[in-house]
Scaffold this motif. Sequence first.
Motif, PDB file in Angstrom:
ATOM      1  N   ASN A 159       0.826  -1.207   0.000  1.00  0.00           N
ATOM      2  CA  ASN A 159       0.000   0.000   0.000  1.00  0.00           C
ATOM      3  C   ASN A 159       0.863   1.261   0.000  1.00  0.00           C
ATOM      4  OD1 ASN A 159      -2.393  -1.394  -0.065  1.00  0.00           O
ATOM      5  ND2 ASN A 159      -2.747  -1.270   2.133  1.00  0.00           N
ATOM      6  N   LEU A 160       1.936   1.257   0.789  1.00  0.00           N
ATOM      7  CA  LEU A 160       2.818   2.420   0.814  1.00  0.00           C
ATOM      8  C   LEU A 160       3.490   2.628  -0.541  1.00  0.00           C
ATOM      9  CD1 LEU A 160       4.306   1.897   4.364  1.00  0.00           C
ATOM     10  CD2 LEU A 160       2.881   3.819   3.635  1.00  0.00           C
ATOM     11  N   GLY A 161       3.886   1.543  -1.188  1.00  0.00           N
ATOM     12  CA  GLY A 161       4.454   1.650  -2.524  1.00  0.00           C
ATOM     13  C   GLY A 161       3.449   2.209  -3.510  1.00  0.00           C
ATOM     14  N   PHE A 162       2.215   1.750  -3.420  1.00  0.00           N
ATOM     15  CA  PHE A 162       1.161   2.233  -4.313  1.00  0.00           C
ATOM     16  C   PHE A 162       0.906   3.724  -4.106  1.00  0.00           C
ATOM     17  CE2 PHE A 162      -3.267   3.036  -5.420  1.00  0.00           C
ATOM     18  CZ  PHE A 162      -3.292   2.563  -6.714  1.00  0.00           C
ATOM     19  N   ILE A 163       0.876   4.137  -2.837  1.00  0.00           N
ATOM     20  CA  ILE A 163       0.662   5.557  -2.538  1.00  0.00           C
ATOM     21  C   ILE A 163       1.767   6.397  -3.162  1.00  0.00           C
ATOM     22  CG2 ILE A 163       0.660   7.284  -0.688  1.00  0.00           C
ATOM     23  CD1 ILE A 163      -0.680   5.058   1.086  1.00  0.00           C
ATOM     24  N   ARG A 164       3.021   5.991  -2.941  1.00  0.00           N
ATOM     25  CA  ARG A 164       4.136   6.758  -3.505  1.00  0.00           C
ATOM     26  C   ARG A 164       4.093   6.763  -5.027  1.00  0.00           C
ATOM     27  NH1 ARG A 164       4.623  10.196   0.128  1.00  0.00           N
ATOM     28  NH2 ARG A 164       6.273   9.953   1.665  1.00  0.00           N
ATOM     29  N   PHE A 197       8.370   7.533  -7.692  1.00  0.00           N
ATOM     30  CA  PHE A 197       8.592   6.157  -8.107  1.00  0.00           C
ATOM     31  C   PHE A 197       9.770   5.482  -7.429  1.00  0.00           C
ATOM     32  CE2 PHE A 197       6.339   8.266 -11.618  1.00  0.00           C
ATOM     33  CZ  PHE A 197       5.154   7.564 -11.518  1.00  0.00           C
ATOM     34  N   ALA A 198      10.842   6.198  -7.173  1.00  0.00           N
ATOM     35  CA  ALA A 198      11.994   5.597  -6.490  1.00  0.00           C
ATOM     36  C   ALA A 198      11.598   5.133  -5.085  1.00  0.00           C
ATOM     37  CB  ALA A 198      13.156   6.578  -6.428  1.00  0.00           C
ATOM     38  N   GLU A 199      10.811   5.955  -4.390  1.00  0.00           N
ATOM     39  CA  GLU A 199      10.346   5.567  -3.059  1.00  0.00           C
ATOM     40  C   GLU A 199       9.387   4.385  -3.152  1.00  0.00           C
ATOM     41  OE1 GLU A 199       9.128   8.707  -0.294  1.00  0.00           O
ATOM     42  OE2 GLU A 199      10.069  10.126  -1.689  1.00  0.00           O
ATOM     43  N   ILE A 249       9.389   2.009  -5.345  1.00  0.00           N
ATOM     44  CA  ILE A 249      10.172   0.796  -5.586  1.00  0.00           C
ATOM     45  C   ILE A 249      10.814   0.321  -4.287  1.00  0.00           C
ATOM     46  CG2 ILE A 249      12.269  -0.048  -6.724  1.00  0.00           C
ATOM     47  CD1 ILE A 249      11.391   1.715  -9.148  1.00  0.00           C
ATOM     48  N   ASN A 250      11.287   1.245  -3.482  1.00  0.00           N
ATOM     49  CA  ASN A 250      11.887   0.846  -2.194  1.00  0.00           C
ATOM     50  C   ASN A 250      10.889   0.113  -1.313  1.00  0.00           C
ATOM     51  OD1 ASN A 250      14.473   1.804  -2.686  1.00  0.00           O
ATOM     52  ND2 ASN A 250      13.987   3.839  -1.907  1.00  0.00           N
ATOM     53  N   TYR A 251       9.653   0.575  -1.279  1.00  0.00           N
ATOM     54  CA  TYR A 251       8.633  -0.134  -0.483  1.00  0.00           C
ATOM     55  C   TYR A 251       8.337  -1.492  -1.099  1.00  0.00           C
ATOM     56  CZ  TYR A 251       7.718   3.802   2.561  1.00  0.00           C
ATOM     57  OH  TYR A 251       7.838   4.787   3.506  1.00  0.00           O
ATOM     58  N   TYR A 252       8.235  -1.571  -2.411  1.00  0.00           N
ATOM     59  CA  TYR A 252       7.947  -2.846  -3.050  1.00  0.00           C
ATOM     60  C   TYR A 252       9.057  -3.860  -2.819  1.00  0.00           C
ATOM     61  CZ  TYR A 252       4.064  -0.652  -5.546  1.00  0.00           C
ATOM     62  OH  TYR A 252       2.896  -0.010  -5.863  1.00  0.00           O
ATOM     63  N   ARG A 253      10.290  -3.392  -2.726  1.00  0.00           N
ATOM     64  CA  ARG A 253      11.425  -4.314  -2.528  1.00  0.00           C
ATOM     65  C   ARG A 253      11.589  -4.796  -1.109  1.00  0.00           C
ATOM     66  NH1 ARG A 253      16.003  -1.426  -6.309  1.00  0.00           N
ATOM     67  NH2 ARG A 253      15.179  -2.242  -8.263  1.00  0.00           N
ATOM     68  N   ARG A 254      10.997  -4.105  -0.164  1.00  0.00           N
ATOM     69  CA  ARG A 254      11.146  -4.512   1.250  1.00  0.00           C
ATOM     70  C   ARG A 254      10.334  -5.687   1.566  1.00  0.00           C
ATOM     71  NH1 ARG A 254      10.505   0.872   4.720  1.00  0.00           N
ATOM     72  NH2 ARG A 254      10.356  -0.592   6.391  1.00  0.00           N
TER      73      ARG A 254
END
Length: 80
Positions: free
Chosen positions: A60-65, A71-73, A75-80
């Motif tokens: 959800n945090l990745g989607f919000i960003r 987009f860089a942020e 991707i960071n959430y998606y990778r965690r």
Amino acid sequence: MDRPKDFIARQLGDAVDREEAQRRNNRGAQRLLDGDIGGAWVDCREALALDPGNPATLNNLGFIRARQGRFAEAINYYRR
């Protein structure tokens, strides 16, 4: 070494935190659907503080960003 009573109390506390994290994440997801991106961000960040590493919250945090064009942020959430 932990006493059995301390161990059980800690496990119950962890379960309560995960339940509260799930409630906040769900509320954040609903706010996303309602178009309240700021509110969704707050709820999901609170959920992550209670249950770090929760995949649904990180998604959800990745989607919000991503919706914010950060987009860089995202991707960071998606990778965690």
